[in-house]
Scaffold this active site. Sequence first.
Site, mmCIF file in Angstrom:
data_model
loop_
_atom_site.group_PDB
_atom_site.id
_atom_site.type_symbol
_atom_site.label_atom_id
_atom_site.label_comp_id
_atom_site.label_asym_id
_atom_site.label_seq_id
_atom_site.Cartn_x
_atom_site.Cartn_y
_atom_site.Cartn_z
ATOM 1 N N LYS A 90 0.831 -1.209 0.000
ATOM 2 C CA LYS A 90 0.000 0.000 0.000
ATOM 3 C C LYS A 90 0.866 1.260 0.000
ATOM 4 O O LYS A 90 0.651 2.168 -0.794
ATOM 5 C CB LYS A 90 -0.937 0.018 1.218
ATOM 6 N N THR A 91 1.822 1.284 0.909
ATOM 7 C CA THR A 91 2.689 2.457 0.979
ATOM 8 C C THR A 91 3.534 2.566 -0.296
ATOM 9 O O THR A 91 3.770 3.647 -0.809
ATOM 10 C CB THR A 91 3.585 2.383 2.236
ATOM 11 N N ASP A 94 -1.781 7.806 3.751
ATOM 12 C CA ASP A 94 -1.439 6.449 4.172
ATOM 13 C C ASP A 94 -2.141 6.167 5.509
ATOM 14 O O ASP A 94 -2.480 7.091 6.236
ATOM 15 C CB ASP A 94 0.085 6.340 4.343
ATOM 16 N N GLU A 95 -2.336 4.897 5.822
ATOM 17 C CA GLU A 95 -2.920 4.490 7.116
ATOM 18 C C GLU A 95 -4.260 5.202 7.357
ATOM 19 O O GLU A 95 -4.551 5.651 8.464
ATOM 20 C CB GLU A 95 -1.955 4.821 8.272
ATOM 21 N N GLN A 125 -5.783 -3.070 10.755
ATOM 22 C CA GLN A 125 -4.698 -2.388 11.452
ATOM 23 C C GLN A 125 -5.154 -1.086 12.101
ATOM 24 O O GLN A 125 -4.348 -0.213 12.395
ATOM 25 C CB GLN A 125 -3.545 -2.105 10.492
ATOM 26 N N ARG A 169 4.910 -6.909 11.182
ATOM 27 C CA ARG A 169 6.111 -6.093 10.920
ATOM 28 C C ARG A 169 7.295 -6.978 10.571
ATOM 29 O O ARG A 169 8.278 -6.532 10.009
ATOM 30 C CB ARG A 169 6.512 -5.239 12.152
HETATM 31 P P1 ATP Z 1 1.522 -2.043 5.961
HETATM 32 O O1 ATP Z 1 0.105 -2.517 5.936
HETATM 33 O O2 ATP Z 1 2.308 -2.741 7.004
HETATM 34 O O3 ATP Z 1 1.631 -0.563 6.004
HETATM 35 P P2 ATP Z 1 1.985 -1.928 3.134
HETATM 36 O O4 ATP Z 1 0.789 -2.523 2.489
HETATM 37 O O5 ATP Z 1 2.071 -0.470 3.148
HETATM 38 O O6 ATP Z 1 2.179 -2.544 4.583
HETATM 39 P P3 ATP Z 1 4.579 -1.806 1.952
HETATM 40 O O7 ATP Z 1 5.321 -1.357 3.139
HETATM 41 O O8 ATP Z 1 4.302 -0.818 0.889
HETATM 42 O O9 ATP Z 1 3.245 -2.539 2.396
HETATM 43 O O10 ATP Z 1 5.294 -3.036 1.288
HETATM 44 C C1 ATP Z 1 5.790 -4.108 2.064
HETATM 45 C C2 ATP Z 1 7.116 -4.583 1.500
HETATM 46 O O11 ATP Z 1 6.913 -5.252 0.267
HETATM 47 C C3 ATP Z 1 8.056 -3.434 1.228
HETATM 48 O O12 ATP Z 1 9.374 -3.850 1.507
HETATM 49 C C4 ATP Z 1 7.870 -3.218 -0.270
HETATM 50 O O13 ATP Z 1 8.998 -2.634 -0.860
HETATM 51 C C5 ATP Z 1 7.660 -4.635 -0.766
HETATM 52 N N1 ATP Z 1 6.861 -4.690 -2.000
HETATM 53 C C6 ATP Z 1 5.595 -4.291 -2.157
HETATM 54 N N2 ATP Z 1 5.173 -4.504 -3.424
HETATM 55 C C7 ATP Z 1 6.200 -5.042 -4.089
HETATM 56 C C8 ATP Z 1 6.403 -5.491 -5.438
HETATM 57 N N3 ATP Z 1 5.454 -5.418 -6.349
HETATM 58 N N4 ATP Z 1 7.599 -6.016 -5.746
HETATM 59 C C9 ATP Z 1 8.587 -6.095 -4.821
HETATM 60 N N5 ATP Z 1 8.454 -5.693 -3.544
HETATM 61 C C10 ATP Z 1 7.293 -5.174 -3.175
HETATM 62 MG MG MG Z 2 2.197 0.874 4.776
#
Ligand code: ATP
Ligand code: MG
Length: 732
Positions: free
Chosen positions: A42-43, A228-229, A259, A612
């Site tokens: 997402k981030t 975000d969040e 979350q 995490r």
């Molecule tokens: P959270 O819910 O904990 O905030 P999130 O959904 O925001 O998580 P991110 O932090 O954006 O998730 O991504 C999690 C990890 O996966 C990061 O290290 C990110 O770089 C990696 N990642 C996400 N998408 C891809 C992708 N398509 N290819 C490679 N790595 C990825």
């Molecule tokens: Mg995130």
Amino acid sequence: MADTASQSRIEELLAGLNAPQREAVTHGDGPLLILAGAGTGKTRVLTHRIAFLEGTGMARANEILAITFTNKAAQEMRERVERLLGRRTRAMWVMTFHAACARMLRADAHRLGYTRQFTIYDQADARRLVKRSLDELGVDTKRFTPGAVHHQISDAKNKLRDAEAYSRLVGSYFETTVADAYRIYERELHRMNAMDFDDLLVNAVNVLQLFQEVRDRYSTAFRHVLVDEYQDTNAVQYRWLQLLASEHRNLAVVGDDAQSIYGFRGADIGNILSFEETFPDAHVVKLEQNYRSTQTILSAANAVIAHNREQKHKSLWTNLGQGEPIKIRELDDEHAEGRYVVGEIERLVDEGASRAEIAVFYRTNAQSRVIEDTLVRRDIAYQVIGGTKFYERAEVKDAIAYLTVLGNPQDVVSFTRIVNSPRRGIGQTSLGRVIAHADAMGISIWQAAAHADQVPGLGTAAVRSLGRFMDTMQDLRERVEQRVPIGDLLESLLHDTGYIDALQAERTIEAQGREENLAELVEVAREFDATAEEEADTLDVFLQGVALVADADTRTDDEGLITLMTIHNAKGLEYPIVFIAGMEEGVFPHSRALDEGGLEEERRLAYVGVTRAMRSLYLTSARRRAVFGATQYGMRSRFLDEIPPQLTDRADEPRIRAGVAAQRPGSWASSSSSTRTETAVPAFRMGDDVAHAAFGAGVVTGVEAGGIVVVRFAGDGSERKLMAEYAPITKL
Ligand code: ATP
Ligand code: MG
């Protein structure tokens, strides 16, 4: 128009995304919602979308507003965008709600009757002011504590209820007292040209709401708003976003209902769940692949959150493989827990892990101290994120208060803090007279103190002391007006006010430590001076920055540091190796949350903590723990039992004394047939060849709870039970 170079940059940008992520990143104008589980990117989608908008010319850097919750998350987000966009990120607002609002208010707060130099009160300052308001009402602050009253006021503000609105809604004696205190508190804040953290949001909303031209200015300036969040937004944050984005409707929000962990502060999960009602034409994207964690960690998280009733089902998967089991360890007390955690950290670092890859989380701030102490004793460098570690120290707060008074001569709270620190013979009574005189004359505390001879009832000694003090302050104030660098200002301030002399006169190790902290603060100011823009008002920019990091001590040089923080602060972050300490009923889930029916929120917090971890996850608990001086015997957290046993490696650590080595009913080893019992240090297994200092060579024939190993010795054929931790045996 995109030239070929930027064309290929954009292709590169999109290449690192899966199909639904790409869909979200390249979405054109209009509302966008991504509601997806942890670690699904997402981030990453947000940061890539920012780069995409800029790269394709859909928005210029300064037309993008990207918002998140904690300083650490904002810093991380900014770094991620910077990696994609480089220096152009500098013009961009990538920050927390509070920082963005503070920045807006610096330009527009005068419309609400504040000056540009308004002070930001941290929680402790605010609480002090609440206490003064209660004192003014003659309320017994043992019965109605300033903390509890401030909590109510803060809650009201976050629901956009001012003192009037609040008083109309409430009925109980406590609440009507709060309403009265709220009124006085507001009056006092205004009078001191100060805002608390909540005011930053409330006043930002007010200024947008009351002044059409301000609203137009910002909604034109920020053509794209990304959040975000989003699951953790509360009423005031929601309103602020609406005011900024309702015109162009380019609002992209990402979040995960599983979350949502700030309900206790008024966050409304409904904001994300009803996004599609607010924006019926919202484009909705689902993400299901987790890129962060092993399948074991993910399955554990899924199993825990499945116990919540209010839960949108999401199917998450990863192709990072099964990975290692989750290590669950039950220790004797919090010190044994600290030793275990730190011992494992040492072992992992010996085996090649970098310290920066390791994080230790806990439910409550107070738990950090024992872990910190253990780390300090083993000489392991660490940082505490959001732990008010540095800026909470008294001397640091004093120095900041001095600077604050120089910037804002109306600030009574800061003035009160410093006027007799170091001691100058200006007591409570004298100070009270000065404050009363300022109130009566409608002048600032500074003016009143500067003409102390005119303050009725003030003794000659006090007049003389105040006179000397104000002369020094006046000189310093002139240096502020000459815009000397903050580092220099702070250094002369510390000397001219006698602060350093007083510390040196103490000749204690502690005072020496305080001096070092102040030296560190001068260093902080010098770093600020080195990067400050030439622009005016540098002192308040500096103070504003300090106020905002004050309870989120973010150090950028986290190379080689173990990271400690509460789970709340860990939201959005990721670490290869994660420890969660204090997995006990009453600690986590927290007893207060349990009393207030917040179990589901605690479980979401557990979900946040577990997700995490990328590679290794440790969950530790103590059988005994000192909480506010009393020993508590906690049962292990129910969240541990919600993790399927086949995902875990559970073991008891050796008991300290042989007398307690017997297996305790209900301990993991007996409650679950699939658990394995082994000693924690050193790990012996059945069949290991060992040598004993007295009995010679042998083989391990059994491992029992409580750190007992059974060894058959080759020499005399005897079988002996030994305490693994203490017996002189080594593995061969
Ligand atoms: P959270 O819910 O904990 O905030 P999130 O959904 O925001 O998580 P991110 O932090 O954006 O998730 O991504 C999690 C990890 O996966 C990061 O290290 C990110 O770089 C990696 N990642 C996400 N998408 C891809 C992708 N398509 N290819 C490679 N790595 C990825
Ligand atoms: Mg995130």
